[in-house]
Design a protein around this motif. Structure first.
Motif, PDB file in Angstrom:
ATOM      1  N   GLU A   1      40.658  -7.857  29.074  1.00 26.56           N
ATOM      2  CA  GLU A   1      40.060  -6.647  28.506  1.00 26.56           C
ATOM      3  C   GLU A   1      40.779  -6.221  27.225  1.00 26.56           C
ATOM      4  OE1 GLU A   1      37.330  -4.922  29.425  1.00 26.56           O
ATOM      5  OE2 GLU A   1      36.982  -6.634  30.751  1.00 26.56           O
ATOM      6  N   LEU A   2      42.105  -6.313  27.227  1.00 24.87           N
ATOM      7  CA  LEU A   2      42.844  -5.960  26.013  1.00 24.87           C
ATOM      8  C   LEU A   2      42.490  -6.900  24.868  1.00 24.87           C
ATOM      9  CD1 LEU A   2      46.379  -5.134  27.456  1.00 24.87           C
ATOM     10  CD2 LEU A   2      44.663  -3.535  26.593  1.00 24.87           C
ATOM     11  N   GLY A   3      42.181  -8.165  25.189  1.00 23.66           N
ATOM     12  CA  GLY A   3      41.767  -9.108  24.156  1.00 23.66           C
ATOM     13  C   GLY A   3      40.517  -8.645  23.445  1.00 23.66           C
ATOM     14  N   HIS A   4      39.535  -8.115  24.198  1.00 27.67           N
ATOM     15  CA  HIS A   4      38.333  -7.567  23.571  1.00 27.67           C
ATOM     16  C   HIS A   4      38.700  -6.461  22.583  1.00 27.67           C
ATOM     17  CE1 HIS A   4      35.490  -9.775  25.945  1.00 27.67           C
ATOM     18  NE2 HIS A   4      35.915  -9.279  27.082  1.00 27.67           N
ATOM     19  N   GLY A   5      39.592  -5.568  23.014  1.00 28.51           N
ATOM     20  CA  GLY A   5      39.946  -4.438  22.169  1.00 28.51           C
ATOM     21  C   GLY A   5      40.679  -4.851  20.912  1.00 28.51           C
ATOM     22  N   VAL A   6      41.597  -5.809  21.021  1.00 23.31           N
ATOM     23  CA  VAL A   6      42.371  -6.238  19.857  1.00 23.31           C
ATOM     24  C   VAL A   6      41.467  -6.921  18.835  1.00 23.31           C
ATOM     25  CG1 VAL A   6      44.182  -7.802  19.084  1.00 23.31           C
ATOM     26  CG2 VAL A   6      44.545  -6.412  21.118  1.00 23.31           C
ATOM     27  N   VAL A   7      40.539  -7.765  19.306  1.00 25.20           N
ATOM     28  CA  VAL A   7      39.629  -8.443  18.379  1.00 25.20           C
ATOM     29  C   VAL A   7      38.682  -7.438  17.732  1.00 25.20           C
ATOM     30  CG1 VAL A   7      37.799 -10.159  18.191  1.00 25.20           C
ATOM     31  CG2 VAL A   7      39.818 -10.636  19.568  1.00 25.20           C
ATOM     32  N   ALA A   8      38.178  -6.480  18.514  1.00 24.55           N
ATOM     33  CA  ALA A   8      37.321  -5.443  17.929  1.00 24.55           C
ATOM     34  C   ALA A   8      38.077  -4.652  16.868  1.00 24.55           C
ATOM     35  CB  ALA A   8      36.812  -4.516  19.027  1.00 24.55           C
ATOM     36  N   HIS A   9      39.327  -4.318  17.140  1.00 22.52           N
ATOM     37  CA  HIS A   9      40.146  -3.609  16.147  1.00 22.52           C
ATOM     38  C   HIS A   9      40.308  -4.453  14.888  1.00 22.52           C
ATOM     39  CE1 HIS A   9      43.412  -1.009  14.656  1.00 22.52           C
ATOM     40  NE2 HIS A   9      43.988  -2.147  14.288  1.00 22.52           N
ATOM     41  N   HIS A  10      40.470  -5.750  15.050  1.00 20.32           N
ATOM     42  CA  HIS A  10      40.619  -6.648  13.904  1.00 20.32           C
ATOM     43  C   HIS A  10      39.401  -6.597  12.990  1.00 20.32           C
ATOM     44  CE1 HIS A  10      41.960 -10.195  11.679  1.00 20.32           C
ATOM     45  NE2 HIS A  10      40.751 -10.709  11.830  1.00 20.32           N
ATOM     46  N   PHE A  11      38.220  -6.394  13.581  1.00 17.68           N
ATOM     47  CA  PHE A  11      36.980  -6.346  12.808  1.00 17.68           C
ATOM     48  C   PHE A  11      36.597  -4.920  12.404  1.00 17.68           C
ATOM     49  CE2 PHE A  11      35.910 -10.400  15.206  1.00 17.68           C
ATOM     50  CZ  PHE A  11      36.194 -11.216  14.121  1.00 17.68           C
ATOM     51  N   GLY A  12      37.476  -3.959  12.647  1.00 16.68           N
ATOM     52  CA  GLY A  12      37.203  -2.589  12.230  1.00 16.68           C
ATOM     53  C   GLY A  12      36.661  -1.695  13.314  1.00 16.68           C
ATOM     54  N   GLY A  13      36.596  -2.163  14.554  1.00 12.83           N
ATOM     55  CA  GLY A  13      36.106  -1.343  15.656  1.00 12.83           C
ATOM     56  C   GLY A  13      37.145  -0.344  16.130  1.00 12.83           C
ATOM     57  N   THR A  14      36.690   0.613  16.931  1.00 12.06           N
ATOM     58  CA  THR A  14      37.561   1.672  17.438  1.00 12.06           C
ATOM     59  C   THR A  14      37.613   1.604  18.955  1.00 12.06           C
ATOM     60  OG1 THR A  14      36.954   3.113  15.594  1.00 12.06           O
ATOM     61  CG2 THR A  14      37.980   4.155  17.515  1.00 12.06           C
ATOM     62  N   VAL A  15      38.808   1.415  19.496  1.00  8.76           N
ATOM     63  CA  VAL A  15      39.000   1.413  20.947  1.00  8.76           C
ATOM     64  C   VAL A  15      39.207   2.854  21.391  1.00  8.76           C
ATOM     65  CG1 VAL A  15      40.434   0.607  22.849  1.00  8.76           C
ATOM     66  CG2 VAL A  15      39.962  -0.906  20.911  1.00  8.76           C
TER      67      VAL A  15
ATOM     68  N   TYR B   1      31.382  -0.840  19.220  1.00 12.12           N
ATOM     69  CA  TYR B   1      31.227  -2.291  19.318  1.00 12.12           C
ATOM     70  C   TYR B   1      29.894  -2.763  18.740  1.00 12.12           C
ATOM     71  CZ  TYR B   1      30.423  -6.715  21.811  1.00 12.12           C
ATOM     72  OH  TYR B   1      30.117  -7.995  22.136  1.00 12.12           O
ATOM     73  N   LEU B   2      28.832  -2.030  18.997  1.00 13.64           N
ATOM     74  CA  LEU B   2      27.506  -2.406  18.504  1.00 13.64           C
ATOM     75  C   LEU B   2      27.355  -2.172  17.006  1.00 13.64           C
ATOM     76  CD1 LEU B   2      25.214  -1.056  21.370  1.00 13.64           C
ATOM     77  CD2 LEU B   2      25.950  -3.394  20.961  1.00 13.64           C
ATOM     78  N   PHE B   3      28.346  -1.558  16.376  1.00 20.44           N
ATOM     79  CA  PHE B   3      28.264  -1.249  14.945  1.00 20.44           C
ATOM     80  C   PHE B   3      29.158  -2.153  14.100  1.00 20.44           C
ATOM     81  CE2 PHE B   3      26.896   2.395  17.295  1.00 20.44           C
ATOM     82  CZ  PHE B   3      25.843   2.901  16.565  1.00 20.44           C
ATOM     83  N   LEU B   4      29.727  -3.182  14.716  1.00 17.84           N
ATOM     84  CA  LEU B   4      30.460  -4.168  13.921  1.00 17.84           C
ATOM     85  C   LEU B   4      29.501  -4.807  12.923  1.00 17.84           C
ATOM     86  CD1 LEU B   4      32.681  -5.846  16.659  1.00 17.84           C
ATOM     87  CD2 LEU B   4      33.287  -4.011  15.073  1.00 17.84           C
ATOM     88  N   ARG B   5      30.011  -5.216  11.786  1.00 15.44           N
ATOM     89  CA  ARG B   5      29.158  -5.534  10.638  1.00 15.44           C
ATOM     90  C   ARG B   5      28.241  -6.728  10.855  1.00 15.44           C
ATOM     91  NH1 ARG B   5      33.996  -4.182   8.489  1.00 15.44           N
ATOM     92  NH2 ARG B   5      34.660  -6.357   8.303  1.00 15.44           N
ATOM     93  N   THR B   6      28.709  -7.768  11.516  1.00 12.55           N
ATOM     94  CA  THR B   6      27.912  -8.987  11.605  1.00 12.55           C
ATOM     95  C   THR B   6      27.761  -9.426  13.056  1.00 12.55           C
ATOM     96  OG1 THR B   6      29.830 -10.475  11.412  1.00 12.55           O
ATOM     97  CG2 THR B   6      28.798  -9.716   9.355  1.00 12.55           C
ATOM     98  N   ARG B   7      26.766 -10.273  13.283  1.00 10.06           N
ATOM     99  CA  ARG B   7      26.590 -10.848  14.614  1.00 10.06           C
ATOM    100  C   ARG B   7      27.803 -11.678  15.011  1.00 10.06           C
ATOM    101  NH1 ARG B   7      20.370 -13.137  15.167  1.00 10.06           N
ATOM    102  NH2 ARG B   7      19.290 -11.221  14.542  1.00 10.06           N
ATOM    103  N   ARG B   8      28.346 -12.423  14.051  1.00 14.11           N
ATOM    104  CA  ARG B   8      29.504 -13.261  14.351  1.00 14.11           C
ATOM    105  C   ARG B   8      30.656 -12.422  14.871  1.00 14.11           C
ATOM    106  NH1 ARG B   8      34.206 -14.582  12.178  1.00 14.11           N
ATOM    107  NH2 ARG B   8      33.852 -13.225  10.378  1.00 14.11           N
ATOM    108  N   GLN B   9      30.884 -11.245  14.282  1.00 11.34           N
ATOM    109  CA  GLN B   9      31.967 -10.390  14.750  1.00 11.34           C
ATOM    110  C   GLN B   9      31.708  -9.890  16.164  1.00 11.34           C
ATOM    111  OE1 GLN B   9      32.318  -7.332  11.768  1.00 11.34           O
ATOM    112  NE2 GLN B   9      33.366  -8.668  10.307  1.00 11.34           N
ATOM    113  N   ARG B  10      30.458  -9.544  16.466  1.00 10.22           N
ATOM    114  CA  ARG B  10      30.144  -9.069  17.811  1.00 10.22           C
ATOM    115  C   ARG B  10      30.267 -10.190  18.840  1.00 10.22           C
ATOM    116  NH1 ARG B  10      26.312  -6.248  14.580  1.00 10.22           N
ATOM    117  NH2 ARG B  10      24.630  -7.725  15.016  1.00 10.22           N
ATOM    118  N   VAL B  11      29.794 -11.377  18.488  1.00 11.34           N
ATOM    119  CA  VAL B  11      29.913 -12.510  19.412  1.00 11.34           C
ATOM    120  C   VAL B  11      31.373 -12.875  19.622  1.00 11.34           C
ATOM    121  CG1 VAL B  11      29.373 -14.955  19.735  1.00 11.34           C
ATOM    122  CG2 VAL B  11      27.618 -13.409  18.866  1.00 11.34           C
ATOM    123  N   THR B  12      32.166 -12.866  18.544  1.00  9.90           N
ATOM    124  CA  THR B  12      33.582 -13.187  18.655  1.00  9.90           C
ATOM    125  C   THR B  12      34.303 -12.169  19.522  1.00  9.90           C
ATOM    126  OG1 THR B  12      33.548 -14.212  16.463  1.00  9.90           O
ATOM    127  CG2 THR B  12      35.695 -13.614  17.354  1.00  9.90           C
TER     128      THR B  12
END
Length: 411
Positions: free
Chosen positions: A191-205, A226-237
């Motif tokens: 779960e923390l992995g999801h949060g760290v990657v989202a933060h890397h792409f500009g998301g807010t945990v 999470y649904l507002f990350l800029r690209t599909r690739r970022q959301r899939v990643t």
């Protein structure tokens, strides 16, 4: 509000607008107010206008561009209605910002609930990102993925011995508890992995905590945008990050297992941890909600509420076969393929999972207690399997987001 005043309106700078999603065959965008914690759905026409409300572009320029795009004019009445709706929701700069809804009052439930683990999830995630930022570099990712592939080959090569060690652990309650505890810890790191990657792409945990619905206790990491990350690739990643964390944690296990002599108790523990850990990662890959595999599939196709949309599509298709309902005329060809493919594939997968669970339970019970117990166990396995595989509980339900939902919209 007059047209002259509305000509230079601007959307608040902190308002988030998502990319294009497909919901029930209809293109939509999401708009999020982070202050009020509310999310709304808008259509492509509203999104077209919203994206041009920059405080500089006039109404006439927007209306002209709107006419070229959609083949119809944006009259004063429609303009006033749209601006009034945005202003009422506090999305226009200078309008009163709605306050966040108070937390819903829930009855005390000792069997289910949640609790935060950190006071500032954003700061915690930022610290973890600084600590593990090197994992986003190519010099780390390429060798790591190669090592994961070699580990999978090694597991296949050593499968009989690993299965034997896993059987030994399953027969020992204390050893099984130790392995299960280690796997539970990896779920939290997942779960923390999801949060760290989202933060890397500009998301807010927004929150990190523990959620329980006894006997299940799991850690969660909520990414508000999470649904507002800029690209599909970022959301899939971001959706796949947890599985990658699980696999990375298993990398040192196989070499350690190979170095220990046969019959060593620690070797059996490592073998079971490796095999069950890979099974856990495979479980997360299933394209069923709320698994990561489902989110990866939905985001790669740009689908919003893909599973529930597929169920509604299947229901309308069956109704159309007997001459009832509105039919499938509102669905474009690409949406028909995507929804029908998922509906058929998910149904087949659920049947396979429940069948395997029932056969396994039947054979185990028959071997120990006889055929009657085996038949009863198979029936119970079907009921329990359907209950958990087909999402019904608060842990697995695909929640239907409404306008104004607090926090994150369901993926």
């Amino acid at each position: 509000m007059s047209t002259a005043v509305a000509a230079g309106v601007a959307v608040r700078a902190d308002i988030q607008v998502s990319g294009r999603y497909l919901r029930d065959g209809t293109p939509v965008h999401l708009v999020r107010d982070p202050v009020a914690g509310k999310t709304f759905e808008i259509g492509v026409k509203e999104h077209f206008v919203l994206g041009r409300l920059d405080g500089v572009t006039s109404r006439e320029e927007i209306a002209e561009a709107y006419g070229r795009m959609f083949g119809r004019s944006l009259g004063p009445a429609a303009w006033q209605q749209l601006i009034g709706l945005l202003a009422a929701r506090g999305l226009i700069d200078g309008c009163p910002v709605p306050t966040a809804d108070p937390p819903a009052v829930t009855r005390r439930n000792y069997l289910g609930g949640s609790r935060r683990l950190v006071s500032d999830a954003t700061a915690t995630t930022a610290r973890l990102h600084r600590l593990f930022g090197f994992t986003f570099r190519g010099w780390f990712l390429v060798p790591a993925i190669a090592a994961i592939l070699l580990t999978l080959v090694g597991v296949v090569w050593q499968a009989p011995a690993l299965v034997a060690d896993t059987v030994r652990v399953l027969d020992d309650p204390f050893a099984l508890m130790a392995v299960a505890t280690a796997l539970w810890v990896t779920m939290g790191l997942h779960e923390l992995g999801h949060g760290v990657v989202a933060h890397h792409f500009g998301g807010t945990v927004g929150e990190i905590g523990i959620r329980w619905q006894l006997p299940m206790v799991v850690m969660y990491c909520r990414v508000d945008d999470y649904l507002f990350l800029r690209t599909r690739r970022q959301r899939v990643t971001t959706a796949s990050a947890g599985i990658l964390v699980n696999l990375l944690l298993l990398l040192p296990v196989l070499p350690s297992w190979l170095l220990l002599p046969a019959g060593e108790p620690a070797r059996a523990l490592l073998g079971a941890f490796l095999l069950l850990g890979l099974a856990q990662a495979a479980l997360f890959l299933l394209p069923l909600p709320p698994m990561d595999g489902y989110k990866m599939l939905a985001h790669s196709l740009g689908m919003l509420r893909y599973a529930s949309g597929s169920r509604r599509f299947a229901g309308r298709a069956l109704a159309a076969l007997v001459g009832r309902g509105p039919g499938l005329g509102g669905y474009p060809r690409a949406a028909r393929i995507a929804y029908s493919g998922y509906a058929l594939g998910a149904a087949a997968l659920v049947v396979c999972i429940v069948t395997v669970v029932a056969l396994t339970a039947e054979r185990a019970a028959t071997a120990h207690f006889g055929p009657v117990a085996g038949a009863i166990s198979a029936g119970l396995a079907v009921l329990v399997g359907m209950f958990f595989v087909v999402p019904r509980t608060s842990f697995t339900a695909t929640r239907k987001p409404a306008a104004g939902r607090r926090g994150e919209v369901q993926k």
